[in-house]
Design a protein around this motif. Sequence first.
Motif, short mmCIF file in Angstrom:
data_model
loop_
_atom_site.label_atom_id
_atom_site.label_comp_id
_atom_site.label_asym_id
_atom_site.label_seq_id
_atom_site.Cartn_x
_atom_site.Cartn_y
_atom_site.Cartn_z
N UNK A 9 0.09 3.86 -7.10
CA UNK A 9 -1.01 4.74 -7.45
C UNK A 9 -0.56 5.68 -8.57
N UNK A 10 -1.52 6.24 -9.32
CA UNK A 10 -1.16 7.16 -10.41
C UNK A 10 -0.32 8.32 -9.90
N UNK A 11 0.79 8.58 -10.59
CA UNK A 11 1.64 9.69 -10.21
C UNK A 11 2.52 9.43 -9.01
N UNK A 12 2.50 8.20 -8.50
CA UNK A 12 3.29 7.87 -7.31
C UNK A 12 4.26 6.75 -7.61
N UNK A 13 5.26 6.62 -6.75
CA UNK A 13 6.20 5.52 -6.91
C UNK A 13 5.59 4.24 -6.33
N UNK A 14 6.13 3.13 -6.79
CA UNK A 14 5.68 1.84 -6.25
C UNK A 14 6.08 1.77 -4.78
N UNK A 15 5.16 1.29 -3.95
CA UNK A 15 5.43 1.22 -2.52
C UNK A 15 5.16 -0.17 -1.98
N UNK A 16 5.87 -0.50 -0.93
CA UNK A 16 5.72 -1.78 -0.25
C UNK A 16 4.39 -1.82 0.48
N UNK A 17 3.74 -2.99 0.42
CA UNK A 17 2.49 -3.21 1.16
C UNK A 17 2.71 -4.25 2.25
N UNK A 18 3.16 -5.44 1.85
CA UNK A 18 3.34 -6.52 2.81
C UNK A 18 4.21 -7.61 2.21
N UNK A 19 4.78 -8.45 3.08
CA UNK A 19 5.63 -9.53 2.63
C UNK A 19 5.50 -10.71 3.58
N UNK A 20 5.80 -11.91 3.06
CA UNK A 20 5.70 -13.12 3.85
C UNK A 20 6.84 -14.06 3.50
N UNK A 21 7.37 -14.73 4.49
CA UNK A 21 8.45 -15.68 4.26
C UNK A 21 7.90 -16.99 3.69
N UNK A 22 8.79 -17.82 3.22
CA UNK A 22 8.38 -19.08 2.61
C UNK A 22 7.63 -20.00 3.55
N UNK A 23 7.98 -19.94 4.81
CA UNK A 23 7.33 -20.78 5.83
C UNK A 23 6.10 -20.13 6.44
N UNK A 24 5.84 -18.88 6.09
CA UNK A 24 4.76 -18.06 6.66
C UNK A 24 5.03 -17.60 8.08
N UNK A 25 6.22 -17.89 8.61
CA UNK A 25 6.51 -17.51 9.99
C UNK A 25 6.73 -16.02 10.17
N UNK A 26 7.19 -15.37 9.10
CA UNK A 26 7.51 -13.95 9.19
C UNK A 26 6.67 -13.16 8.21
N UNK A 27 6.05 -12.10 8.69
CA UNK A 27 5.32 -11.18 7.82
C UNK A 27 5.69 -9.76 8.18
N UNK A 28 5.70 -8.90 7.19
CA UNK A 28 5.92 -7.48 7.39
C UNK A 28 4.75 -6.72 6.74
N UNK A 29 4.41 -5.60 7.34
CA UNK A 29 3.33 -4.77 6.80
C UNK A 29 3.77 -3.30 6.81
N UNK A 30 3.34 -2.58 5.79
CA UNK A 30 3.48 -1.14 5.82
C UNK A 30 2.56 -0.58 6.91
N UNK A 31 2.98 0.50 7.54
CA UNK A 31 2.16 1.08 8.61
C UNK A 31 0.76 1.46 8.10
N UNK A 32 0.68 1.86 6.85
CA UNK A 32 -0.59 2.32 6.30
C UNK A 32 -1.63 1.23 6.16
N UNK A 33 -1.22 -0.04 6.19
CA UNK A 33 -2.17 -1.13 6.01
C UNK A 33 -2.24 -2.06 7.23
N UNK A 34 -1.38 -1.82 8.20
CA UNK A 34 -1.32 -2.69 9.38
C UNK A 34 -2.67 -2.70 10.08
N UNK A 35 -3.15 -3.90 10.39
CA UNK A 35 -4.44 -4.04 11.05
C UNK A 35 -5.61 -4.13 10.10
N UNK A 36 -5.39 -3.83 8.82
CA UNK A 36 -6.47 -3.91 7.82
C UNK A 36 -6.20 -4.99 6.77
N UNK A 37 -4.95 -5.15 6.41
CA UNK A 37 -4.57 -6.13 5.38
C UNK A 37 -3.90 -7.33 6.05
N UNK A 38 -4.10 -8.49 5.42
CA UNK A 38 -3.45 -9.72 5.89
C UNK A 38 -2.90 -10.49 4.71
#
Length: 124
Positions: free
Chosen positions: A40-69
């Motif tokens: 965001x403007x004036x902010x540092x880059x932040x993590x949102x989500x990540x996925x492994x090559x097999x799709x077995x593992x995903x991580x989400x930032x707390x701020x988007x958990x339950x809303x983003x996939x």
Amino acid sequence: QVQLVESGGGLVQAGGSLRLSCAASGRTFSTYGMGWFRQAPGSEREFVTSISGSSRTTYYADSVKGRFTISRDNAKNTVYLQMNSLKPEDTAVYYCAARNQPYASYQANSYAYWGQGTQVTVSS
């Protein structure tokens, strides 16, 4: 070398949805862990989500958990970010990133390749 091209950003009202796509070129897509970050403007880059090559593992930032996939289609060399229940604080440039290991990670410095970013603006 991997090239990443994001698409799908835009302007949406609060509570709405958007789906971002990131198309990758290069060697076997499934060998890359993929992530989405935002800045965001004036902010540092932040993590949102990540996925492994097999799709077995995903991580989400707390701020988007339950809303983003996050998801990926290795046959299409594409990773997606489905964003629901969007809030004005989700407004940012969203970046797709790839790392040279097939594992998910929240650490930005572990990603070797970055897209140019796509703007997401959520109006209140």
